[in-house]
Design a protein around this motif. Structure first.
Motif, mmCIF file in Angstrom:
data_model
loop_
_atom_site.group_PDB
_atom_site.id
_atom_site.type_symbol
_atom_site.label_atom_id
_atom_site.label_comp_id
_atom_site.label_asym_id
_atom_site.label_seq_id
_atom_site.Cartn_x
_atom_site.Cartn_y
_atom_site.Cartn_z
ATOM 1 N N ARG A 66 0.945 -1.337 0.222
ATOM 2 C CA ARG A 66 -0.016 -0.012 0.009
ATOM 3 C C ARG A 66 1.095 1.387 0.000
ATOM 4 N NH1 ARG A 66 -5.761 -0.729 1.666
ATOM 5 N NH2 ARG A 66 -5.813 -2.704 2.400
ATOM 6 N N ILE A 96 -9.701 0.490 -0.898
ATOM 7 C CA ILE A 96 -9.904 1.727 -0.238
ATOM 8 C C ILE A 96 -10.604 1.343 1.151
ATOM 9 C CG2 ILE A 96 -11.596 3.580 -0.205
ATOM 10 C CD1 ILE A 96 -11.582 3.544 -3.172
ATOM 11 N N ASP A 97 -11.557 0.431 1.031
ATOM 12 C CA ASP A 97 -12.347 -0.188 2.274
ATOM 13 C C ASP A 97 -13.262 -1.404 1.868
ATOM 14 O OD1 ASP A 97 -14.991 0.133 4.213
ATOM 15 O OD2 ASP A 97 -13.528 1.375 5.154
ATOM 16 N N TYR A 100 -16.686 -1.387 0.150
ATOM 17 C CA TYR A 100 -16.883 -1.343 -1.209
ATOM 18 C C TYR A 100 -17.050 -2.585 -1.919
ATOM 19 C CZ TYR A 100 -16.107 3.780 -1.104
ATOM 20 O OH TYR A 100 -16.245 4.921 -0.910
ATOM 21 N N ALA A 117 -15.101 9.589 -3.124
ATOM 22 C CA ALA A 117 -14.047 8.596 -2.564
ATOM 23 C C ALA A 117 -12.768 8.847 -3.670
ATOM 24 C CB ALA A 117 -14.565 7.085 -2.688
ATOM 25 N N GLU A 119 -9.846 10.819 -3.520
ATOM 26 C CA GLU A 119 -8.927 11.008 -2.806
ATOM 27 C C GLU A 119 -8.631 9.687 -2.152
ATOM 28 O OE1 GLU A 119 -6.446 13.319 -3.012
ATOM 29 O OE2 GLU A 119 -7.953 13.866 -4.676
ATOM 30 N N ASP A 120 -9.484 8.857 -1.603
ATOM 31 C CA ASP A 120 -9.253 7.676 -0.958
ATOM 32 C C ASP A 120 -8.892 6.799 -1.839
ATOM 33 O OD1 ASP A 120 -9.875 8.828 1.476
ATOM 34 O OD2 ASP A 120 -12.012 7.887 1.249
ATOM 35 N N GLN A 123 -5.163 7.402 -2.511
ATOM 36 C CA GLN A 123 -4.300 6.944 -1.231
ATOM 37 C C GLN A 123 -4.106 5.521 -1.066
ATOM 38 O OE1 GLN A 123 -2.477 8.801 0.746
ATOM 39 N NE2 GLN A 123 -2.868 10.541 -0.739
ATOM 40 N N SER A 124 -5.312 4.553 -1.709
ATOM 41 C CA SER A 124 -5.067 3.178 -1.527
ATOM 42 C C SER A 124 -4.310 2.399 -2.606
ATOM 43 C CB SER A 124 -6.225 2.731 -1.569
ATOM 44 O OG SER A 124 -7.023 2.763 -2.940
#
Length: 272
Positions: A66, A96-97, A100, A117, A119-120, A123-124
């Protein structure tokens, strides 16, 4: 109108794959001889374990970093074929999470459905913009689509979590020769060939300073029924040469490169 709606749903399902971000490869152990993945000497500080699934079947497994936003390795069974190569690049929403969808998706489609989402997502994992302004580099598969028989398996390799920035001349030259010619020769007569192909993170990053450019690309294979194993470790540059090594030599070199302890790639049945 109903038939048009069904047609649209059918078309979208055609390209939707499925991947699961899991806590270990116990969910998809068949890509590792005796269900034994590499030991934790390869694990990055922020790992993600991904079981790549499409059409209700698992096709390979990926250990993702990551922080570096590249895969550390992908593990699969070598079954080369000549079916058409997909022309699509996908992202993994579950990085991301976990809430999802487990479906691989086209980045633009995911962003359209989840604008909050963006930016998330960045980042992921790596996104397409990270690979648009590369100079002398290209998108290099760790699990090559050409090492798979059918479209479904080839399709799942076109996720950005299976891609690293690879020197373009190296990828299209010495490394391609290994993937196509040497692998075919070495695996001839093997009942089942287990492959783990990886990358060694380094300091340099792509333009934008988001995605790590590996210092080395490596691959290891084991045919347990024939008591046969081999591998390669090569610098990720245009002048790199690819020399076939014993599994022991590959593991020793990776131990030095990763500097996290003694590397073990396969079950002890595989000859060193």
């Amino acid at each position: 109108m109903l038939w048009l709606l069904l047609l649209q749903v059918s078309a979208s399902c055609f390209w939707l794959g499925h991947s699961e971000v899991v806590t270990s490869f116990a969910t998809c152990p068949r890509f590792f001889h005796q269900g034994t993945p590499p030991n934790n000497a390869l694990e990055p500080n922020k790992p993600a374990w991904i079981c790549q699934r499409y059409n209700n079947s698992y096709h390979f497994a990926t250990l993702y970093d990551r922080d570096s936003r590249i895969p550390i390795y992908s593990a699969y069974i070598y079954q080369p074929g000549s079916s058409p190569k997909p022309q699509v690049w996908l992202i993994e929403p579950q990085l991301i999470d976990a809430t999802y969808s487990g479906n691989m998706e086209k980045e633009k489609d995911f962003v359209a459905m989840h604008p909050e989402a963006v930016e998330d997502l960045k980042q992921s994992q790596a996104v397409l913009d990270d690979y648009k302004k590369l100079t002398g580099l290209t998108r290099g598969h760790l699990n090559p689509s050409g090492h798979h028989t059918n479209y479904s398996s080839k399709f799942t390799t076109f996720t950005l979590t299976n891609i690293v920035p690879q020197d373009a001349k190296f990828n299209n030259g010495a490394w391609k020769s290994y993937e196509v010619t040497t692998m075919s020769r070495m695996a001839k007569g093997c009942t089942t060939t287990y492959v783990i192909m990886g990358a060694v993170p380094s300091t340099p990053k792509t333009p934008g300073q988001r995605v790590n450019t590996p210092s080395h690309i490596w691959s290891a294979a084991c045919c347990p029924a024939e008591s046969k194993a081999w591998g390669v470790v090569a610098d990720n540059n245009s002048k790199s040469q690819v020399q076939v090594l014993t599994l022991k030599d590959v593991e020793n070199r990776l131990t030095t490169l990763y500097r996290k302890g003694k590397v073990s790639l396969f079950h002890s049945d595989c000859p060193r």
